[in-house]
Design a protein around this motif. Structure first.
Motif: not given
Lengths: 362, 265
Positions: A99-125
Motif C-alpha cells: 500500500c505504500g503508507y509506511c514506505t517514506p519512513g521505511m526508506l528514511i530508516s533504510s537510508h540510515d541503516i545502509v549509511s551507518r551499518l554497511p556490515d549489518a547482517d540480516e538479524a541486525r537489519v
C-alpha cells in the motif's frame, strides 16, 4: 505563536507555529510536504520518520518549535540522492511495498541503516527496522531490499521523475462510543485492615460522602440521593493528569456488611472512559477490621495506551494504603489528608488494573 | 489527537530553566520521546514546556574525578555511538543501543528517560547497577541522590518542584570489572518485562545484582550472587508480582550474572 526558522530539504524556511504543532503537521499542513505520513501519532509506527540534522527521528512527537534552527530532510528531499535511488530501485525489485503508507519512513530508516551499518547482517537489519511497522508485506521484501544495498558503492543514477499526488481527504470518523464492560471482566483484589471495630468501620461505609472524603482526588458534585452519586475523580501521576467526571450507584447490604458501587466516568481531556463495578466487604479481623475490595473495570481511550506490567500493582498498593490511612484518620476524628496523586483508590486501582490486563503481562 | 495548547520556552542557561520551572503547570522537555506521545494523547496537559536540550552544559560528557559526568541531555544514540568516554567497559554503549529504536535514540536523552521514571526503562536499572548518582539542580543549589533511590514510584521521582536533573555521575569501573545486562521483552525496542543487571568489580570489591522493570524502583542486591537471595529479594521487595513475573525477573537476573561471568552455582 512562535516564529521559527529552519532548513527544509536545503531551503531556508520561516514559519509561525503554535508551540503544540508537531514537526509532522508543520511539514504537511504548512509546507505541503505530505511525504511524511502520520500513522499512530505517538512515536510507535515510524511512518512519519524524517531526518533531523542528519539523523532519523519521529516527526509526530517532535515539536516544530523545538526544531527551530535545525536542518530537516523529508522523503521529498531525497529525489536526487543516489543512495535513495538505489534503495527505491531495490524496494521495487523486491516488492518491498504494497500500500505504500509506511514506505517514506521505511526508506528514511533504510537510508540510515545502509549509511551507518554497511556490515549489518540480516538479524541486525531486522532489529534496526523494528521501529517501522508495515502491515502489508511481512517485511521479507523490505529486509531483502535493504540487504541488497548494504556495502554497495553508491552508483551515479539518473534523476527519477517527480510526481505529484492529489486527493481529497475524507472527514475523520466520529469517535466510537465507550465499550461496555465485557462480561467476566478481569478482577483486582485488594485487602487492608483498619484498627477499629467492625461496627465503626461499617458506619463510615454507609455514609457515601464520608467514603468519598477518604478517597483523595474524589469530589462529589451533588448530594447523594438513594445511593446515586455524581462527582469527579482527579488523577495525577507524573506527567499524566486526568479528571473523570461521572456517576455511580451505591447499593449496600447491611446484613452482610457489603456493598457494590457501579459507575462510569469520562475524562474529557484525554477522551478516556472507564466503567466498572467495585464490591467491598467489611469483616471482623481479630480486634480490628479487614476490608476486602474487588474491582472489575473496563477502560477505553488514550489512557489505555500507557501501561504495562506491575506499575499498576505498585499504585494499587500505595493508593489502598492512602485510602485505609484516611479511613483510620476519620475513625479517630483526625483530619483526612488529601494527596493529589491518590486519585480515589477504588476508581484508580480499577482503572490501572484494566490497563494492565489489556496491555500488560498480568 | 493533537496536544492541548501550551507555551514553550528554550532557556539558554540552567538558572533560567530553574526560574521558568517555578510556576505551576511547567514541565521539562528533554527530548520528548516519552512526553511527546503523552502530549499527543492529552494525557499530559502542561501549561509550559521548558526545553532544556539547548543548554550547553547539559550536553557535556567528560571524565570527572574517578568517574564520568553525563549531562542530562546527552542522547542515547550519542552513548551508543561511543561519542562519550567509556568508563564502564562498554556497558553504557550496549544498554543505549537496546533502547527503543534508532529514531527514538537520536532524540531521547539519558536525563529525560530517568526523570520520566518509567520503571521498565533501561537507564534506571543500568545506572543503579553501576552505582551512579543523579545530580539534581534546584533553586536552593545542587544535591546528589543515588540513582537506585531516584524513583519514588512509577513515574514519580525524588525531584522537587523547580528542580532539574542536571545529569548523572558514573564511577569508573576497574579494567578487571565485568558486567551482564539481560532484558526480556516480547519485541525488539519494546518496553521490558524484566531486566537483570549484574556488576562484578573485584578491584573495588563490588558484586551487585539489580532487578529492573519492577513495579517501582529497581531491586538492588549487594554481595555475592545467589539464587536464593535473588528469590528472597523478589519476594520481599517485588510488590504484588505474580508467579510468572517473579520467575521472569529471577531468570533475567541469573542470565545477567552468567553473562557477567559471576559464579552462579
Amino acid at each position: 505563536m512562535k516564529s521559527i526558522a529552519l532548513t527544509v530539504n536545503g531551503e531556508a524556511v520561516r514559519g509561525t507555529v503554535e508551540p503544540r504543532t508537531s514537526l509532522a503537521d508543520f511539514l504537511r499542513e504548512d509546507l505541503l510536504l505530505t511525504g511524511a505520513h502520520l500513522g499512530c501519532e505517538q512515536g510507535v509506527c515510524g511512518a512519519c520518520t524524517v531526518m533531523i540534522d542528519g539523523a532519523p527521528a519521529r516527526s509526530c512527537i517532535a515539536l516544530a518549535v523545538a526544531c527551530d534552527g535545525t536542518e530537516i530532510r523529508t522523503i521529498e528531499g531525497f529525489d536526487d540522492d543516489p543512495r535513495m535511488a538505489q534503495l527505491r530501485a531495490a524496494f521495487t525489485k523486491e516488492h518491498a511495498l504494497q500500500c505504500g503508507y509506511c514506505t517514506p519512513g521505511m526508506l528514511i530508516s533504510s537510508h540510515d541503516i545502509v549509511s551507518r551499518l554497511p556490515d549489518a547482517d540480516e538479524a541486525r537489519v531486522r532489529e534496526e527496522l523494528s521501529g517501522n511497522l508495515c502491515r502489508c508485506t511481512g517485511y521479507v521484501g523490505i529486509v531483502r531490499a535493504v540487504r541488497s544495498c548494504l556495502g554497495e558503492t553508491v552508483p551515479e543514477v539518473e534523476k527519477a521523475p517527480a510526481f505529484k499526488v492529489e486527493r481529497d481527504m475524507p472527514a475523520p470518523a466520529p469517535a466510537a462510543p465507550p465499550a461496555a464492560m465485557p462480561s467476566g471482566a478481569p478482577e483486582l483484589l485488594q485487602s487492608f485492615t483498619v484498627a477499629h471495630r467492625t461496627d465503626a468501620v461499617w458506619a463510615v461505609f454507609q455514609d457515601i460522602e464520608a467514603v468519598a472524603t477518604c478517597m483523595p482526588g474524589v469530589s462529589l458534585t451533588a448530594k447523594p440521593t438513594d445511593g446515586h452519586v455524581e462527582g469527579q475523580v482527579a488523577i495525577k501521576l507524573g506527567p499524566i493528569a486526568a479528571a473523570f467526571a461521572g456517576t455511580a450507584q451505591v447499593t449496600l447490604d447491611d446484613t452482610q456488611r457489603s456493598g457494590v458501587i457501579s459507575g462510569q466516568g469520562r475524562d474529557s481531556g484525554s477522551g478516556s472512559s472507564v466503567r466498572g463495578e467495585v464490591t467491598f466487604t467489611v469483616v471482623p479481623f481479630g480486634a480490628e477490621t479487614r476490608v476486602d475490595v474487588t474491582v472489575a473495570y473496563a477502560l477505553t481511550g488514550a489512557l489505555g495506551q500507557f501501561a504495562r506490567g506491575g506499575i499498576v500493582n505498585d499504585l494499587a498498593s500505595r493508593l489502598t494504603a492512602d485510602f485505609s490511612a484516611n479511613l483510620q484518620a476519620r475513625l479517630e476524628g483526625r483530619a483526612v489528608e488529601t494527596t493529589e496523586i491518590a486519585g480515589g483508590s477504588l476508581f484508580f486501582n480499577a482503572l490501572w488494573s484494566v490497563i494492565r490486563r489489556l496491555f500488560g503481562r498480568g | 489527537m493533537k496536544p492541548v495548547a501550551f507555551d514553550y520556552e528554550r532557556p539558554a542557561s540552567l538558572e533560567d530553566a530553574i526560574a521558568l520551572l517555578s510556576g505551576a503547570g511547567a514541565r521539562v522537555l528533554a527530548g520528548g520521546q516519552s512526553l511527546g506521545p503523552m502530549l499527543n494523547l492529552r494525557l499530559a496537559q502542561p501549561e509550559l514546556l521548558v526545553d532544556i536540550t539547548y543548554i550547553p552544559e547539559l550536553k557535556t560528557a567528560e571524565r570527572q574525578g574517578d568517574g564520568l559526568w553525563l549531562g542530562a541531555c546527552v542522547t542515547h544514540a550519542e552513548i551508543e555511538d561511543g561519542a562519550v568516554p567509556d568508563v564502564t567497559n562498554g556497558a553504557l554503549a550496549f544498554v543505549a543501543g537496546g533502547i527503543a529504536y534508532r529514531a527514538v535514540r537520536n532524540r531521547g536523552t539519558v536525563g529525560g528517560s530517568l526523570a520520566h521514571a518509567d520503571p521498565a526503562a533501561d537507564w534506571v536499572t543500568c545506572l543503579s547497577a553501576l552505582g551512579a548518582d543523579a545530580v539534581i539542580a534546584g533553586p536552593s543549589g545542587e544535591r546528589r541522590v543515588p540513582v537506585s533511590e531516584f524513583l519514588s514510584g512509577a513515574f514519580e521521582t525524588a525531584l522537587e518542584v523547580g528542580e532539574i536533573l542536571r545529569g548523572v555521575w558514573i564511577p569508573t569501573l576497574s579494567s578487571a570489572a565485568s558486567w551482564g545486562y539481560y532484558k526480556f521483552c516480547r519485541k525488539a525496542g519494546d518496553f521490558a518485562e524484566a531486566i537483570g543487571a549484574v556488576l562484578q568489580d573485584p578491584e573495588r570489591g563490588i558484586v551487585r545484582t539489580v532487578l529492573g522493570a519492577t513495579n517501582a524502583r529497581p531491586i538492588v542486591i549487594d554481595g555475592a550472587y545467589g539464587d536464593e537471595s535473588v528469590r528472597a529479594s523478589i519476594d520481599s521487595q517485588g510488590g504484588d508480582m505474580d508467579a510468572y513475573d517473579r520467575q521472569v525477573h529471577f531468570v533475567t537476573a541469573k542470565r545477567a550474572a552468567m553473562i557477567a561471568g559471576v559464579r552462579v552455582a
